[in-house]
Design an enzyme around this catalytic site. Structure first.
Site, mmCIF file in Angstrom:
data_model
loop_
_atom_site.group_PDB
_atom_site.id
_atom_site.type_symbol
_atom_site.label_atom_id
_atom_site.label_comp_id
_atom_site.label_asym_id
_atom_site.label_seq_id
_atom_site.Cartn_x
_atom_site.Cartn_y
_atom_site.Cartn_z
ATOM 1 N N LYS A 33 -4.599 7.380 4.117
ATOM 2 C CA LYS A 33 -4.306 6.035 3.415
ATOM 3 C C LYS A 33 -4.368 5.242 4.309
ATOM 4 O O LYS A 33 -3.881 5.342 5.579
ATOM 5 C CB LYS A 33 -2.788 6.254 2.771
ATOM 6 C CG LYS A 33 -2.501 4.944 2.290
ATOM 7 C CD LYS A 33 -1.166 4.881 1.618
ATOM 8 C CE LYS A 33 -0.984 3.478 0.785
ATOM 9 N NZ LYS A 33 -0.328 2.577 1.877
ATOM 10 N N SER B 151 -6.947 0.742 1.114
ATOM 11 C CA SER B 151 -5.896 0.013 1.109
ATOM 12 C C SER B 151 -5.821 -0.993 2.338
ATOM 13 O O SER B 151 -6.188 -0.589 3.308
ATOM 14 C CB SER B 151 -4.816 0.841 1.186
ATOM 15 O OG SER B 151 -3.409 0.033 1.197
ATOM 16 N N HIS C 235 -2.618 -2.227 2.652
ATOM 17 C CA HIS C 235 -1.521 -1.921 2.891
ATOM 18 C C HIS C 235 -0.732 -3.398 2.541
ATOM 19 O O HIS C 235 0.216 -3.582 3.437
ATOM 20 C CB HIS C 235 -1.165 -1.359 4.311
ATOM 21 C CG HIS C 235 0.266 -0.667 4.544
ATOM 22 N ND1 HIS C 235 0.077 0.617 4.852
ATOM 23 C CD2 HIS C 235 1.369 -0.991 4.083
ATOM 24 C CE1 HIS C 235 1.538 1.040 4.923
ATOM 25 N NE2 HIS C 235 2.212 0.156 4.463
ATOM 26 N N GLY D 194 1.595 -0.467 -6.889
ATOM 27 C CA GLY D 194 2.945 -0.708 -6.081
ATOM 28 C C GLY D 194 3.897 -1.613 -6.721
ATOM 29 O O GLY D 194 4.507 -1.478 -7.385
HETATM 30 C C1 LIG Z 1 8.471 -2.265 -0.616
HETATM 31 C C2 LIG Z 1 6.936 -1.606 -0.211
HETATM 32 C C3 LIG Z 1 7.144 -0.150 0.707
HETATM 33 C C4 LIG Z 1 6.171 0.489 1.119
HETATM 34 N N1 LIG Z 1 6.339 1.518 1.777
HETATM 35 C C5 LIG Z 1 5.169 2.237 2.203
HETATM 36 C C6 LIG Z 1 5.031 3.366 2.781
HETATM 37 O O1 LIG Z 1 6.217 3.936 3.488
HETATM 38 N N2 LIG Z 1 4.000 4.133 3.386
HETATM 39 C C7 LIG Z 1 2.665 3.552 2.874
HETATM 40 O O2 LIG Z 1 1.695 4.104 3.221
HETATM 41 N N3 LIG Z 1 2.552 2.351 2.214
HETATM 42 C C8 LIG Z 1 3.770 1.607 1.887
HETATM 43 N N4 LIG Z 1 3.596 0.369 1.258
HETATM 44 C C9 LIG Z 1 2.347 -0.106 0.971
HETATM 45 C C10 LIG Z 1 2.041 0.314 -0.531
HETATM 46 O O3 LIG Z 1 1.695 1.783 -0.647
HETATM 47 C C11 LIG Z 1 0.621 -0.225 -1.201
HETATM 48 O O4 LIG Z 1 -0.401 0.301 -0.109
HETATM 49 C C12 LIG Z 1 0.794 -1.799 -0.879
HETATM 50 O O5 LIG Z 1 1.850 -2.281 -1.506
HETATM 51 C C13 LIG Z 1 -0.481 -2.407 -1.810
HETATM 52 O O6 LIG Z 1 -0.442 -2.046 -3.458
HETATM 53 P P1 LIG Z 1 0.529 -3.202 -4.257
HETATM 54 O O7 LIG Z 1 -0.446 -4.421 -4.250
HETATM 55 O O8 LIG Z 1 -0.094 -2.471 -5.501
HETATM 56 O O9 LIG Z 1 1.890 -3.324 -4.027
HETATM 57 C C14 LIG Z 1 4.865 -0.082 0.793
HETATM 58 C C15 LIG Z 1 4.798 -1.325 0.098
HETATM 59 C C16 LIG Z 1 6.044 -2.018 -0.621
HETATM 60 C C17 LIG Z 1 5.675 -3.090 -1.312
#
Ligand SMILES: Cc1cc2nc3c(=O)[nH]c(=O)nc-3n(C[C@H](O)[C@H](O)[C@H](O)COP(=O)(O)O)c2cc1C
Length: 296
Positions: free
Chosen positions: A170, A192, A194, A247
């Site tokens: 990832k 991603s 992230h 997410g």
């Molecule tokens: C509260 C929160 C915790 C997250 N924790 C992780 C994590 O532990 N490991 C990871 O690979 N990505 C983590 N992410 C990133 C998400 O997997 C994702 O890549 C990111 O939020 C983008 O997607 P979105 O726009 O749909 O939120 C986290 C995101 C958020 C908002």
């Protein structure tokens, strides 16, 4: 730059890019669409998965186990990020097919333990978010007291070879890294940035066609960042993504309604996706066609 003179956020750029992609209509010869999704020998109701969230529930009633339960109720794959072994066991016990994403810890023993634990406790797949090695100051990152380190191709190859589970990388956002992941025999990658880990990140959908060409069907390609509705999912799938991960969009439903909120949101996005598939001549997940899109 935005009007305050600060760098524009990657989430804003990604959202704007998604909204700039337009969709044709194709009605003649269509049938009812089917979103049945098959991956790594299992069947799901939808190609919409949760993103790898973590630490949910600290300030609200519902946390990661309810998150997993919601994914299971929607018959969708559940990604999860940083968390302890008990949490992962409880998530798997909900019946969800859980993909555990492990941090790029400096401590190699910890990584090995976590990979083995994921396999032993019945996770569906395991992987690593390689984009969390550094912080924004160009130093090694440290998350909740755990030092992080960048990983080499050999490291990733070793992790993938250590488990019989599919191994997912990832935080891929370049053809260069995608090709390296294909080279080590990863089963999948997640495109991603992230949640905006760097400013001006290329929107995942902008780079998706180039990456699909480079990996040439060798691995599954998940896409996350700003996936908020069925149209976003449709655009990603039309450009070749295997599946789409959601997410932040799931966080409010989770905190307000628990598992039911997560399941309802995934079901709603899947229904919206189906609605567009029906009007664009896409009968199932194997028949997406990028020519239905107008890119900016
Ligand atoms: C509260 C929160 C915790 C997250 N924790 C992780 C994590 O532990 N490991 C990871 O690979 N990505 C983590 N992410 C990133 C998400 O997997 C994702 O890549 C990111 O939020 C983008 O997607 P979105 O726009 O749909 O939120 C986290 C995101 C958020 C908002």
């Amino acid at each position: 730059m935005n009007t305050a003179g600060n760098p524009a956020s990657s989430n804003e750029i990604t959202r704007n890019y998604l909204d700039s992609i337009l969709i044709e209509m194709r009605h003649i010869d269509n049938t009812l669409p089917d979103t049945t999704f098959r991956l790594f020998g299992e069947e799901f109701a939808t190609p919409i998965t949760t993103a790898a969230l973590s630490h949910l529930g600290k300030d609200s009633e519902h946390g990661m186990v309810e998150f997993a339960r919601g994914g299971a109720m929607a018959n969708a794959i559940v990604f999860t990020g940083m968390g302890d072994t008990k949490e992962l066991e409880d998530m798997v016990a909900t019946g969800a097919k859980v993909i555990k994403i492990i941090k790029p810890y400096e401590d190699e023993n910890l990584i090995c333990e976590k990979i083995r634990h994921a396999e032993d406790c019945g996770a569906f797949a395991v992987g690593m978010d390689i984009d969390h090695a550094f912080n924004k100051k160009g130093e090694y990152d440290n998350i909740l007291g755990f030092p992080m380190r960048p990983k080499t191709l050999d490291d990733l190859k070793r992790y993938a070879g250590m488990t019989s589970l599919p191994f997912i990388v990832k935080g891929v956002l370049s053809r260069v890294d995608a090709e390296k992941c294909a080279e080590i025999g990863a089963s999948g990658i997640v495109l991603s940035h992230h949640n905006g880990i760097i400013d001006y990140a290329v929107p995942p959908l902008m780079i998706l066609p180039e990456i699909m060409k480079a990996v040439n069907g060798k691995l599954a390609v998940f896409v996350d960042c700003c996936m908020e509705n069925g149209a976003d999912a449709f655009k990603a799938l039309s450009l070749g993504a295997t599946a789409v991960s959601v997410g932040r969009k799931l966080m409010k439903p989770l905190s307000e309604q628990g598992a039911e909120g997560v399941a309802e949101t995934i079901r709603l996005m899947t229904t919206q996706l189906k609605g567009i598939m029906a009007r664009t001549g896409v009968a199932n997940l194997s028949s997406f066609d990028p020519s239905v899109l107008r890119l900016p």
